[in-house]
Design a protein around this motif. Structure first.
Motif, PDB file in Angstrom:
ATOM      1  N   ARG A  75       0.834  -1.212   0.000  1.00 59.05           N
ATOM      2  CA  ARG A  75       0.000   0.000   0.000  1.00 59.05           C
ATOM      3  C   ARG A  75       0.869   1.263   0.000  1.00 59.05           C
ATOM      4  NH1 ARG A  75      -3.863  -2.343   4.434  1.00 59.05           N
ATOM      5  NH2 ARG A  75      -5.359  -3.415   3.120  1.00 59.05           N
ATOM      6  N   ALA A  76       1.913   1.248   0.814  1.00 60.35           N
ATOM      7  CA  ALA A  76       2.808   2.407   0.890  1.00 60.35           C
ATOM      8  C   ALA A  76       3.494   2.649  -0.448  1.00 60.35           C
ATOM      9  CB  ALA A  76       3.847   2.196   1.988  1.00 60.35           C
ATOM     10  N   VAL A  77       3.995   1.594  -1.058  1.00 60.56           N
ATOM     11  CA  VAL A  77       4.671   1.731  -2.358  1.00 60.56           C
ATOM     12  C   VAL A  77       3.688   2.248  -3.403  1.00 60.56           C
ATOM     13  CG1 VAL A  77       5.727   0.425  -4.269  1.00 60.56           C
ATOM     14  CG2 VAL A  77       6.508   0.066  -1.904  1.00 60.56           C
ATOM     15  N   ASN A  78       2.482   1.720  -3.417  1.00 57.01           N
ATOM     16  CA  ASN A  78       1.482   2.192  -4.385  1.00 57.01           C
ATOM     17  C   ASN A  78       1.139   3.662  -4.160  1.00 57.01           C
ATOM     18  OD1 ASN A  78       1.234  -0.139  -5.923  1.00 57.01           O
ATOM     19  ND2 ASN A  78      -0.249  -1.039  -4.514  1.00 57.01           N
ATOM     20  N   ALA A  79       1.037   4.083  -2.917  1.00 54.76           N
ATOM     21  CA  ALA A  79       0.760   5.494  -2.618  1.00 54.76           C
ATOM     22  C   ALA A  79       1.916   6.369  -3.091  1.00 54.76           C
ATOM     23  CB  ALA A  79       0.515   5.688  -1.124  1.00 54.76           C
ATOM     24  N   LEU A  80       3.139   5.909  -2.876  1.00 57.85           N
ATOM     25  CA  LEU A  80       4.316   6.666  -3.307  1.00 57.85           C
ATOM     26  C   LEU A  80       4.408   6.724  -4.831  1.00 57.85           C
ATOM     27  CD1 LEU A  80       6.842   5.273  -0.678  1.00 57.85           C
ATOM     28  CD2 LEU A  80       5.877   7.591  -0.733  1.00 57.85           C
ATOM     29  N   LEU A  81       4.043   5.640  -5.487  1.00 59.54           N
ATOM     30  CA  LEU A  81       4.010   5.629  -6.954  1.00 59.54           C
ATOM     31  C   LEU A  81       2.957   6.611  -7.467  1.00 59.54           C
ATOM     32  CD1 LEU A  81       4.273   1.775  -7.527  1.00 59.54           C
ATOM     33  CD2 LEU A  81       5.917   3.479  -8.385  1.00 59.54           C
ATOM     34  N   ASP A  82       1.769   6.582  -6.854  1.00 61.71           N
ATOM     35  CA  ASP A  82       0.677   7.481  -7.257  1.00 61.71           C
ATOM     36  C   ASP A  82       1.066   8.948  -7.090  1.00 61.71           C
ATOM     37  OD1 ASP A  82      -0.899   5.292  -7.857  1.00 61.71           O
ATOM     38  OD2 ASP A  82      -2.111   5.425  -6.026  1.00 61.71           O
ATOM     39  N   ARG A  83       1.863   9.246  -6.071  1.00 61.97           N
ATOM     40  CA  ARG A  83       2.281  10.633  -5.801  1.00 61.97           C
ATOM     41  C   ARG A  83       3.519  11.032  -6.585  1.00 61.97           C
ATOM     42  NH1 ARG A  83       2.708  11.837   0.314  1.00 61.97           N
ATOM     43  NH2 ARG A  83       3.288  13.827  -0.604  1.00 61.97           N
TER      44      ARG A  83
END
Length: 152
Positions: A75-83
């Motif tokens: 989830r953290a990696v996906n949030a960082l990718l999205d940002r």
């Protein structure tokens, strides 16, 4: 009627509890900064910290290095990718393995937070003399190795 006795867990002298409380207290000091200034969760910052130290790490590498839950890391990696703070490529030899790096923006955030984290660590360690700091690192290494043997 006999009185049943129960084991008593004295939390103030229970090592896992003490380490957890200390870790949470220290993490909270810096977490407020990166949450308020950058909108990052603890998990997101820890993922970025790993990538700042180990560019090209995979999600599994982050999970192993931080001992965080695999789903939380994902989830953290996906949030960082999205940002746009992290970039992802896929390993040519194994398309299932992702290669993660900080983006230019992610590196700038890392470059701002890392010195603060180091300053906080220095402040905390300043309460110990050099011999105590060396002993602390040795004891932590010893406990870490013992934990690995217990579960390995």
């Amino acid at each position: 009627m006999s009185e049943q006795t129960h084991p008593v867990l004295d939390l103030e002298h229970f090592l896992p509890y003490r380490l957890s409380v200390l870790s949470n207290r220290i993490s909270a000091d810096i977490a407020a900064f990166y949450r308020d200034r950058f909108g990052l969760s603890v998990t997101e910052w820890r993922a970025m910290a790993v990538l700042g130290r180990y560019p090209g790490a995979s999600g599994m590498d982050i999970t192993e290095r931080t001992a965080m839950d695999k789903v939380a890391v994902s989830r953290a990696v996906n949030a960082l990718l999205d940002r746009g703070l992290v970039l992802r490529e896929f390993d040519r030899a194994d398309r299932r393995r992702s290669i993660l790096t900080l983006s230019e923006q992610g590196q700038a955030v890392y470059d701002e937070i890392a010195p603060l984290a180091l300053k906080l660590e220095a402040s905390l360690l300043a309460s110990l003399d050099e011999a105590e700091r060396n002993q602390l690192w040795q004891l932590l290494d010893k406990l870490d190795a013992a934990e690995l043997r217990a579960h390995g």
